[in-house]
Design a protein around this motif. Structure first.
Motif, PDB file in Angstrom:
ATOM      1  N   VAL A 150       1.968  -7.614   6.054  1.00 56.16           N
ATOM      2  CA  VAL A 150       3.248  -6.902   5.985  1.00 56.16           C
ATOM      3  C   VAL A 150       3.021  -5.465   5.510  1.00 56.16           C
ATOM      4  O   VAL A 150       1.928  -5.103   5.065  1.00 56.16           O
ATOM      5  CB  VAL A 150       4.250  -7.609   5.043  1.00 56.16           C
ATOM      6  CG1 VAL A 150       4.472  -9.037   5.472  1.00 56.16           C
ATOM      7  CG2 VAL A 150       3.774  -7.563   3.607  1.00 56.16           C
ATOM      8  N   ARG A 173       0.958   2.310  -7.053  1.00 58.87           N
ATOM      9  CA  ARG A 173      -0.018   1.224  -6.956  1.00 58.87           C
ATOM     10  C   ARG A 173      -0.614   0.871  -8.324  1.00 58.87           C
ATOM     11  O   ARG A 173      -0.527   1.630  -9.276  1.00 58.87           O
ATOM     12  CB  ARG A 173      -1.143   1.640  -5.990  1.00 58.87           C
ATOM     13  CG  ARG A 173      -0.689   1.984  -4.587  1.00 58.87           C
ATOM     14  CD  ARG A 173      -0.144   0.793  -3.832  1.00 58.87           C
ATOM     15  NE  ARG A 173      -1.150  -0.201  -3.548  1.00 58.87           N
ATOM     16  CZ  ARG A 173      -1.809  -0.312  -2.400  1.00 58.87           C
ATOM     17  NH1 ARG A 173      -1.561   0.544  -1.416  1.00 58.87           N
ATOM     18  NH2 ARG A 173      -2.699  -1.265  -2.213  1.00 58.87           N
ATOM     19  N   GLU A 179     -15.659  -0.924   2.036  1.00 60.75           N
ATOM     20  CA  GLU A 179     -14.570  -1.667   2.675  1.00 60.75           C
ATOM     21  C   GLU A 179     -13.312  -1.556   1.819  1.00 60.75           C
ATOM     22  O   GLU A 179     -13.278  -2.060   0.704  1.00 60.75           O
ATOM     23  CB  GLU A 179     -14.996  -3.132   2.813  1.00 60.75           C
ATOM     24  CG  GLU A 179     -13.911  -4.047   3.328  1.00 60.75           C
ATOM     25  CD  GLU A 179     -13.325  -3.596   4.642  1.00 60.75           C
ATOM     26  OE1 GLU A 179     -14.096  -3.381   5.583  1.00 60.75           O
ATOM     27  OE2 GLU A 179     -12.092  -3.448   4.721  1.00 60.75           O
ATOM     28  N   GLY A 199      -8.613  -4.109   2.491  1.00 65.38           N
ATOM     29  CA  GLY A 199      -7.789  -5.052   1.732  1.00 65.38           C
ATOM     30  C   GLY A 199      -6.739  -4.361   0.881  1.00 65.38           C
ATOM     31  O   GLY A 199      -5.831  -5.006   0.366  1.00 65.38           O
ATOM     32  N   SER A 209      -3.119  -4.232   6.257  1.00 65.87           N
ATOM     33  CA  SER A 209      -4.574  -4.457   6.308  1.00 65.87           C
ATOM     34  C   SER A 209      -5.230  -3.630   7.410  1.00 65.87           C
ATOM     35  O   SER A 209      -6.213  -4.038   8.029  1.00 65.87           O
ATOM     36  CB  SER A 209      -4.883  -5.951   6.515  1.00 65.87           C
ATOM     37  OG  SER A 209      -4.381  -6.706   5.441  1.00 65.87           O
ATOM     38  N   ALA A 243      -1.294  -4.748  -2.592  1.00 68.75           N
ATOM     39  CA  ALA A 243      -2.311  -5.283  -1.683  1.00 68.75           C
ATOM     40  C   ALA A 243      -2.100  -6.780  -1.466  1.00 68.75           C
ATOM     41  O   ALA A 243      -2.208  -7.275  -0.333  1.00 68.75           O
ATOM     42  CB  ALA A 243      -3.705  -5.014  -2.240  1.00 68.75           C
ATOM     43  N   PHE A 295       0.834  -7.167   0.842  1.00 66.43           N
ATOM     44  CA  PHE A 295       0.491  -6.865   2.239  1.00 66.43           C
ATOM     45  C   PHE A 295      -0.171  -8.070   2.918  1.00 66.43           C
ATOM     46  O   PHE A 295       0.041  -8.325   4.095  1.00 66.43           O
ATOM     47  CB  PHE A 295      -0.483  -5.683   2.322  1.00 66.43           C
ATOM     48  CG  PHE A 295       0.096  -4.362   1.871  1.00 66.43           C
ATOM     49  CD1 PHE A 295       1.453  -4.091   1.952  1.00 66.43           C
ATOM     50  CD2 PHE A 295      -0.740  -3.375   1.351  1.00 66.43           C
ATOM     51  CE1 PHE A 295       1.974  -2.877   1.529  1.00 66.43           C
ATOM     52  CE2 PHE A 295      -0.226  -2.159   0.933  1.00 66.43           C
ATOM     53  CZ  PHE A 295       1.128  -1.916   1.016  1.00 66.43           C
ATOM     54  N   THR A 296      -1.032  -8.788   2.167  1.00 61.42           N
ATOM     55  CA  THR A 296      -1.788  -9.893   2.767  1.00 61.42           C
ATOM     56  C   THR A 296      -1.067 -11.238   2.627  1.00 61.42           C
ATOM     57  O   THR A 296      -1.640 -12.271   2.981  1.00 61.42           O
ATOM     58  CB  THR A 296      -3.183 -10.005   2.111  1.00 61.42           C
ATOM     59  OG1 THR A 296      -3.026 -10.079   0.687  1.00 61.42           O
ATOM     60  CG2 THR A 296      -4.057  -8.819   2.462  1.00 61.42           C
ATOM     61  N   LEU A 317     -10.640  -6.796  -7.604  1.00 59.94           N
ATOM     62  CA  LEU A 317     -11.015  -5.419  -7.311  1.00 59.94           C
ATOM     63  C   LEU A 317     -11.861  -4.873  -8.456  1.00 59.94           C
ATOM     64  O   LEU A 317     -11.401  -4.813  -9.587  1.00 59.94           O
ATOM     65  CB  LEU A 317      -9.766  -4.563  -7.134  1.00 59.94           C
ATOM     66  CG  LEU A 317      -8.932  -4.928  -5.908  1.00 59.94           C
ATOM     67  CD1 LEU A 317      -7.581  -4.252  -5.973  1.00 59.94           C
ATOM     68  CD2 LEU A 317      -9.652  -4.531  -4.635  1.00 59.94           C
ATOM     69  N   THR A 334     -15.546  -3.038  -4.019  1.00 61.31           N
ATOM     70  CA  THR A 334     -15.217  -3.817  -2.835  1.00 61.31           C
ATOM     71  C   THR A 334     -13.723  -4.069  -2.788  1.00 61.31           C
ATOM     72  O   THR A 334     -13.005  -3.745  -3.728  1.00 61.31           O
ATOM     73  CB  THR A 334     -15.920  -5.192  -2.860  1.00 61.31           C
ATOM     74  OG1 THR A 334     -15.559  -5.849  -4.060  1.00 61.31           O
ATOM     75  CG2 THR A 334     -17.411  -5.025  -2.791  1.00 61.31           C
ATOM     76  N   SER A 335     -13.269  -4.663  -1.723  1.00 59.99           N
ATOM     77  CA  SER A 335     -11.840  -4.872  -1.585  1.00 59.99           C
ATOM     78  C   SER A 335     -11.528  -6.349  -1.535  1.00 59.99           C
ATOM     79  O   SER A 335     -12.398  -7.187  -1.442  1.00 59.99           O
ATOM     80  CB  SER A 335     -11.346  -4.228  -0.296  1.00 59.99           C
ATOM     81  OG  SER A 335     -11.735  -5.033   0.780  1.00 59.99           O
ATOM     82  N   GLY A 336     -10.228  -6.637  -1.582  1.00 60.45           N
ATOM     83  CA  GLY A 336      -9.783  -8.020  -1.487  1.00 60.45           C
ATOM     84  C   GLY A 336      -9.387  -8.394  -0.078  1.00 60.45           C
ATOM     85  O   GLY A 336      -8.440  -9.128   0.131  1.00 60.45           O
ATOM     86  N   ALA A 337     -10.074  -7.836   0.885  1.00 63.22           N
ATOM     87  CA  ALA A 337      -9.717  -8.116   2.275  1.00 63.22           C
ATOM     88  C   ALA A 337      -9.884  -9.585   2.608  1.00 63.22           C
ATOM     89  O   ALA A 337     -10.827 -10.211   2.167  1.00 63.22           O
ATOM     90  CB  ALA A 337     -10.586  -7.290   3.200  1.00 63.22           C
ATOM     91  N   PRO A 338      -8.923 -10.129   3.356  1.00 61.80           N
ATOM     92  CA  PRO A 338      -9.031 -11.535   3.708  1.00 61.80           C
ATOM     93  C   PRO A 338     -10.166 -11.770   4.696  1.00 61.80           C
ATOM     94  O   PRO A 338     -10.576 -10.865   5.372  1.00 61.80           O
ATOM     95  CB  PRO A 338      -7.682 -11.840   4.357  1.00 61.80           C
ATOM     96  CG  PRO A 338      -7.141 -10.536   4.808  1.00 61.80           C
ATOM     97  CD  PRO A 338      -7.704  -9.511   3.900  1.00 61.80           C
TER      98      PRO A 338
END
Lengths: 337, 192
Positions: A238, A288, A317, A320, A325, B119, B122-123, B184, B188-192
């Motif tokens: 979202v 944020r 990266e 996230g 995303s 974040a 968003f996920t 975090l 690095t990120s918490g990307a799925p």
């Protein structure tokens, strides 16, 4: 992934980081910010969100903390004063100057003029909210008010930025990471149509008091001012509840009419931005959390340090942390042209 | 909450406690948890008086904290002089102004500042409903407070840092083991 930084011998760009709270200010400074930007808890700054921002005492303490560690504090007073209420904005200028802010980020012509005359030695920056995106417009601010730096709207290519930077007598700051406004900021009225409030006057785009989320059926519905602006199917990323990122039915197609939820990330084009004459990079996101702040500031600090020493640029990266995303270099590379 | 729908696909399921553990928790009495959570609330508000200032008018709102993988929910009312907190077996019959829902370990991570709320939103690891302004005020008040888990639990000053470090280590290991969004750490990120 890495990217070589060859060919970038210009002056190192400053890293300007958001601070929505005193805690965030400390986090940004510790993570390697050259400067932080923040604002007061009122309508004088364009991030006037509940629970966010600084009072007078917090700003003074924050400036002292940053200065003790070699970082600067820029105070954003970047909304447009309401008729008959200019004293609110003038008081904010007085408080920021008294707190020893390194620069004030202003947009309102009348306030800029008042600040220049009242505090002739105070460094003034032109906010992105002023939407100055041409050489004549920037020259007007520089020559008339002694503006030292302009924050460019997120609507220009790198080549256009280069053309501007080489023809104006002030520093250029651009957005480097975070939420993406595709509009010429300061002139966007979308939020006003749905809520009666706008970032330009009230300091809030899509004010939280007008935003509502609800689980309906198997998805999440986002509403702004009572208008449904998107329905997110289960499991789909979202975005922020702004009209510019809503999905609407247009010509019998349901689509993102203005832009898709995505965030700006310029780490891959830092050498080009430096070569274009950019003096400072701004990370967006006073709203944020500290975790976002630490991650993005460290990533850009490492990248800028690598650029300065002509090492390979790290490309961490960060997707996230981004809206939907997804990330983009936005207008800096207008591939749709 | 478990009694809503454990298979609810409208939420991401990263970091959910194992189903057996969650079901076993349903047999435990809620009062000890309520007592401990209320003490944490009292300690936190007294250690960080600025939180109420940041909450402003929203301090009187009713927040439904919904650990979606647990058989209980929390109703929180920060209120300036008389904070209230109750642990209930189900939020279904409770009235609230704002609901904040995520797996327990994710909610605790938000409290501890190792996640970014936007974040997670968003996920879809975090869901909010109701009064969005109240949710933002609470989030920003927590963010600024820098709550120390050991101090919030009322540990003596000398023991608090050790307790905090231990709890953070355990929580991080649990999040990793259960596939929760990555914390975090600035690299690095918490990307799925």
């Amino acid at each position: 992934m890495t990217l070589t930084s060859s060919g970038s011998s210009q002056k190192t760009m400053e890293l300007i980081c958001p601070a929505g709270t005193p805690s965030a200010l400390r986090t940004a400074v510790e993570a390697g910010a050259d400067a932080v930007y923040c604002g007061f808890r009122n309508e004088t700054n364009a991030r006037n969100f509940p629970g966010l921002n600084f009072d007078d005492a917090e700003l003074r303490e924050g400036v002292a903390y940053a200065h003790a560690r070699g970082a600067k504090v820029l105070v954003a007073l970047n909304t447009f004063a309401r008729a008959g209420c200019t004293k609110v904005w003038q008081t904010a200028v007085e408080q920021a100057v008294a707190a020893k802010a390194d620069a004030l980020i202003l947009a309102d012509l009348g306030l800029i003029d008042w600040a220049r005359k009242t505090f002739p030695d105070q460094r003034l920056h032109l906010s992105v909210q002023a939407a100055a995106a041409t050489v004549p417009a920037i020259r007007f601010y520089v020559e008339t008010f002694g503006i030292r730096r302009v924050v460019l709207p997120r609507v220009l290519t790198v080549d256009e930025i280069s053309a501007i930077a080489s023809n104006v007598a002030c520093e250029i700051e651009v957005f480097a990471f975070g939420g993406l406004c595709v509009m010429a900021e300061g002139r966007c009225l979308l939020s006003s149509y749905a809520t009666g409030e706008s970032p330009n006057m009230n300091g809030v785009c899509s004010p939280a008091s007008h935003v509502a989320y609800a689980q309906e059926g198997n998805g999440l519905v986002a509403r702004l001012g009572g208008f449904t602006i998107d329905r997110y199917p289960s499991g789909k990323p979202v975005g922020y509840p702004t009209l510019c990122k809503g999905r609407f039915s247009c010509n019998a197609k349901v689509m993102h009419v203005f832009e898709e939820p995505t965030s700006l990330n310029t780490i891959g084009i830092l050498p080009a931005l430096q070569k274009a004459g950019v003096a400072a990079l701004k990370i967006e996101g006073r709203q944020r959390g500290k975790a976002y702040l630490a991650a993005t500031v460290r990533a850009f600090r490492e990248a800028l340090d690598a650029l300065a020493t002509e090492r390979q640029l790290p490309l961490p990266e960060l997707s996230g942390l981004t809206e939907g995303s997804r990330q983009t270099v936005g207008s800096y590379r207008k591939t749709w042209r | 909450m478990l009694d809503v729908d454990p298979q609810n696909e409208t939420l991401a399921r990263r970091g959910f406690l194992p189903g057996r553990l969650a079901r076993a928790m349903a047999f435990l009495p809620l009062y000890p948890l309520e007592f401990a959570a209320f003490r944490v609330l009292e300690n936190t508000l007294s250690q960080h008086p600025g939180m109420l200032s940041r909450l402003g008018e929203h301090a009187s709102k009713r927040f439904a904290i919904d650990p979606v993988d647990c058989p209980f929910g929390i109703i929180l009312e920060p209120r300036e002089s008389t904070p209230r907190l109750s642990v209930v077996p189900s939020l279904e019959t409770c009235s609230w102004d704002a609901r904040i829902a995520a797996p327990l370990l994710v909610l605790l991570g938000l409290l501890d500042g190792c996640y970014d709320g936007d974040a997670l939103f968003f996920t879809r690891d975090l869901t909010i409903e109701g009064d969005t302004a109240a949710v933002l005020a609470l989030r920003n008040a927590i963010e600024d407070a820098e709550i120390d888990p050991g101090e919030a639990l009322g540990m003596p000053k000398l023991a608090a840092p050790f307790v905090t470090a231990s709890l953070r280590t355990i929580a991080t290991q649990l999040r990793t083991a259960l596939g929760a969004p990555e914390e975090l750490n600035g690299k690095t990120s918490g990307a799925p």
